[in-house]
Design a protein around this motif. Structure first.
Motif, PDB file in Angstrom:
ATOM      1  N   ARG A 216       0.977  -1.197   0.167  1.00 14.38           N
ATOM      2  CA  ARG A 216       0.018  -0.059   0.111  1.00 14.38           C
ATOM      3  C   ARG A 216       0.965   1.350  -0.071  1.00 14.38           C
ATOM      4  O   ARG A 216       0.815   2.083   0.775  1.00 14.38           O
ATOM      5  N   ASN A 217       1.847   1.215  -1.074  1.00 13.68           N
ATOM      6  CA  ASN A 217       2.734   2.322  -0.962  1.00 13.68           C
ATOM      7  C   ASN A 217       3.308   2.584  -2.553  1.00 13.68           C
ATOM      8  O   ASN A 217       2.702   2.042  -3.354  1.00 13.68           O
ATOM      9  N   TYR A 243       3.599   0.838   9.795  1.00 11.12           N
ATOM     10  CA  TYR A 243       2.065   1.561   9.506  1.00 11.12           C
ATOM     11  C   TYR A 243       1.358   0.970   8.285  1.00 11.12           C
ATOM     12  O   TYR A 243       2.087   0.716   7.284  1.00 11.12           O
ATOM     13  N   GLY A 244       0.096   0.838   8.509  1.00 11.39           N
ATOM     14  CA  GLY A 244      -0.618   0.242   7.272  1.00 11.39           C
ATOM     15  C   GLY A 244      -2.171   0.010   7.606  1.00 11.39           C
ATOM     16  O   GLY A 244      -2.481   0.653   8.833  1.00 11.39           O
ATOM     17  N   HIS A 245      -2.970  -0.541   6.768  1.00  9.73           N
ATOM     18  CA  HIS A 245      -4.357  -0.548   7.153  1.00  9.73           C
ATOM     19  C   HIS A 245      -4.726  -1.749   6.548  1.00  9.73           C
ATOM     20  O   HIS A 245      -4.182  -2.609   5.923  1.00  9.73           O
ATOM     21  N   TRP A 258      -7.159  -0.025  -3.423  1.00 10.41           N
ATOM     22  CA  TRP A 258      -5.940   0.334  -2.568  1.00 10.41           C
ATOM     23  C   TRP A 258      -5.506   1.832  -2.966  1.00 10.41           C
ATOM     24  O   TRP A 258      -5.779   2.129  -4.291  1.00 10.41           O
ATOM     25  N   PRO A 259      -5.030   2.674  -2.147  1.00 11.34           N
ATOM     26  CA  PRO A 259      -4.934   2.604  -0.788  1.00 11.34           C
ATOM     27  C   PRO A 259      -6.301   2.677  -0.077  1.00 11.34           C
ATOM     28  O   PRO A 259      -6.429   2.372   1.195  1.00 11.34           O
ATOM     29  N   CYS A 398      -6.750  -8.659   3.707  1.00 13.02           N
ATOM     30  CA  CYS A 398      -5.184  -8.666   3.773  1.00 13.02           C
ATOM     31  C   CYS A 398      -4.724  -7.526   4.445  1.00 13.02           C
ATOM     32  O   CYS A 398      -5.285  -6.539   4.599  1.00 13.02           O
ATOM     33  N   ALA A 399      -3.467  -7.466   4.731  1.00 13.02           N
ATOM     34  CA  ALA A 399      -2.922  -6.479   5.673  1.00 13.02           C
ATOM     35  C   ALA A 399      -2.072  -5.426   4.226  1.00 13.02           C
ATOM     36  O   ALA A 399      -1.474  -6.033   3.624  1.00 13.02           O
ATOM     37  N   GLY A 400      -2.559  -4.323   4.462  1.00 10.57           N
ATOM     38  CA  GLY A 400      -1.841  -3.406   3.407  1.00 10.57           C
ATOM     39  C   GLY A 400      -0.620  -2.543   4.136  1.00 10.57           C
ATOM     40  O   GLY A 400      -0.867  -1.844   5.329  1.00 10.57           O
ATOM     41  N   ILE A 401       0.734  -2.776   3.741  1.00 10.71           N
ATOM     42  CA  ILE A 401       1.556  -1.992   4.522  1.00 10.71           C
ATOM     43  C   ILE A 401       2.107  -0.744   3.681  1.00 10.71           C
ATOM     44  O   ILE A 401       2.452  -0.640   2.502  1.00 10.71           O
TER      45      ILE A 401
END
Length: 470
Positions: A216-217, A243-245, A258-259, A398-401
């Motif tokens: 997520r970047n 940090y992520g969502h 995303w994001p 899923c984890a977004g970094i």
């Protein structure tokens, strides 16, 4: 091999790098910036950021003591005191410095942490939501001022290793296309962000299966600066948090998911279960902490949010870009059934266990005993909603970094510290390449704010370099 000379060289042209470089240039320090991106609008996290300027969700113009208390509360006292004091005491003046350089802020929303948001604010739709907006405009503004001061930005140039003379850093080696560059400098400032896009480092510190996390970047955080600093004996701190969502799992193959939308508020209102239909984390600690917990699982794609119509039409509609209806309108999958048994069938979960998990959760919520669930379900920040209003819904997660919170250890002047807590002469770092502020806390991941800490410590590093030069 070509050799260049400069008073200072900055690695990375995001907000930390450009703030540092511009401040150096206005103090009369000849400065060269190395940026690995080749395009004029090179990708970086600053360019894609939401743009809210805050410290621990406090407005940057709040009383420094209030900001300091907010940082210490969020980090549970785990952050370095000198860094906390420098950030709390310096963010107001740092923001005013940006404004003097032409950076504009605007109030967006009613929350205090959005009183100072980079202008113009990002769009809420489309893959180009950032172009000509907040972080994009900020970088172009700072770069223009820097170049007018005689500074040089070498795009398409990637730093490889630091040059050491005894215990002191005296420059670096870089590559630009087929050309190798030897850059001599009195000071090197590492500002190339975190290691969030380096799968090897993520596997070492963050997740057993980093390929199952959503980047997520800008996918430019390769941890080059961190690796180079580690090679010359720098101390590294707090590398296990980011940090992520929480995102819908469909974001792994659908760029429209995303994001945003984040699934944080839906997860925090309902429950998150694994494939066995059992809860495995504390939903009440919020999206950043949940994303870290999901990423740490042996299979980071095991998580599913379970909720009902009341949650979907309540917390699901919160935030500027809400999950409801953005998830489905952007092509994401919302599982829906009139019963938990039917929902379990769609998800391939054991129906009896899902019904048992929800029943146990609902009983605890009804009796005011959510905090006694195992795992605990905190309620101080997010209310636990009962799950009992059909239809029932689920979203696979899923984890977004976005960026890693730990990194190179620095003091309050941005001087890189060795493993004995001594500054390495000539070596500095600022922004998300550094650690010691964010991430800490026993249970909850402490998010402080990447844009603001990058600005404050970029300025402090530049001022220290200039004072030594004088």
């Amino acid at each position: 091999m070509n050799r260049l000379e400069s008073d200072a060289v900055v690695i990375g042209a995001g907000i930390a790098g450009m703030v540092t470089a511009l401040r150096l240039s206005e103090l009369g320090i000849k400065t060269l910036v190395l940026e690995q991106g080749e395009a004029e609008k090179y990708p970086c996290n600053t360019r894609m950021a939401g743009g809210a300027f805050h410290v621990a969700h406090q407005d940057v113009m709040d009383d420094p003591e209030l900001i300091l208390q907010a940082i210490n509360k969020r980090t549970q006292g785990s952050a370095r005191p000198d860094l906390v004091e420098a950030l709390a005491g310096g963010i107001a003046e740092a923001t005013r410095w940006l404004q003097k350089k032409g950076v504009r802020f605007i109030k967006v929303g009613h929350e205090p942490y959005r009183k100072h948001t980079l202008a113009p604010p990002i769009r809420i739709h489309g893959r180009d939501y950032w172009e000509g907006r907040g972080g994009d405009v900020l970088l172009r503004t700072l770069a223009g001022e820097f170049q007018r001061n005689g500074g040089q930005i070498a795009r398409g140039t990637r730093a490889l290793r630091l040059g050491m003379q005894g215990a002191s850093c005296v420059g670096l080696e870089a590559v630009r296309g087929p050309e190798t560059l030897q850059v001599g400098a009195q000071a090197v400032v590492i500002c190339d962000g975190g290691f969030h896009s380096n799968l090897d480092l993520l596997r070492e510190f963050i997740s057993p299966a980093p390929e199952k996390l959503k980047q997520r970047n800008a996918q430019t955080g390769l941890g080059d600066g961190l690796s180079m600093a580690r090679e010359v004996g720098a101390q590294l701190v707090g590398l296990d948090r980011f940090y992520g969502h929480v995102l819908a799992r469909d974001a792994l193959h659908n760029d429209d998911l995303w994001p945003f939308p984040m699934m944080d508020f839906v997860c925090a209102a309902g429950i998150v279960v694994d494939r066995s239909a059992r809860r495995f984390l504390d939903e009440g600690l919020g999206g950043v902490t949940m994303a870290n917990a999901i990423a740490a699982q042996p299979d980071p794609l095991c998580a599913t949010a379970i909720f009902d119509a009341a949650i979907w039409n309540g917390p699901g509609r919160e935030y500027l870009i809400p999950a409801n209806p953005t998830l489905t309108s952007a092509g994401g999958t919302l599982y829906t059934a009139d019963s938990l048994d039917g929902l379990a069938g769609q998800l391939g979960m054991p129906a009896a266990q899902l019904e048992s998990t929800v029943a146990q959760y609902n009983a605890a919520v009804s009796d005011g005993l959510a905090t006694e669930l195992v795992p605990k379900r905190s309620t101080a920040a997010y209310r636990a909603h009962p799950i009992g209003t059909p239809p029932y819904h689920a979203v696979q997660l899923c984890a977004g970094i976005t960026y890693t919170m730990g990194g190179i250890a620095v003091d309050s002047f941005g001087r890189v510290l060795d493993t004995a807590n001594r500054p390495i002469p000539g070596l500095y770092a600022a922004g998300c390449a550094t650690g010691g502020l964010e991430g800490g806390g026993r249970d909850q991941i402490a998010y402080i704010g990447g844009l603001t800490r990058s600005t404050v410590f970029g300025l402090r590093a530049a001022d220290d370099i200039a004072s030594l030069a004088r």
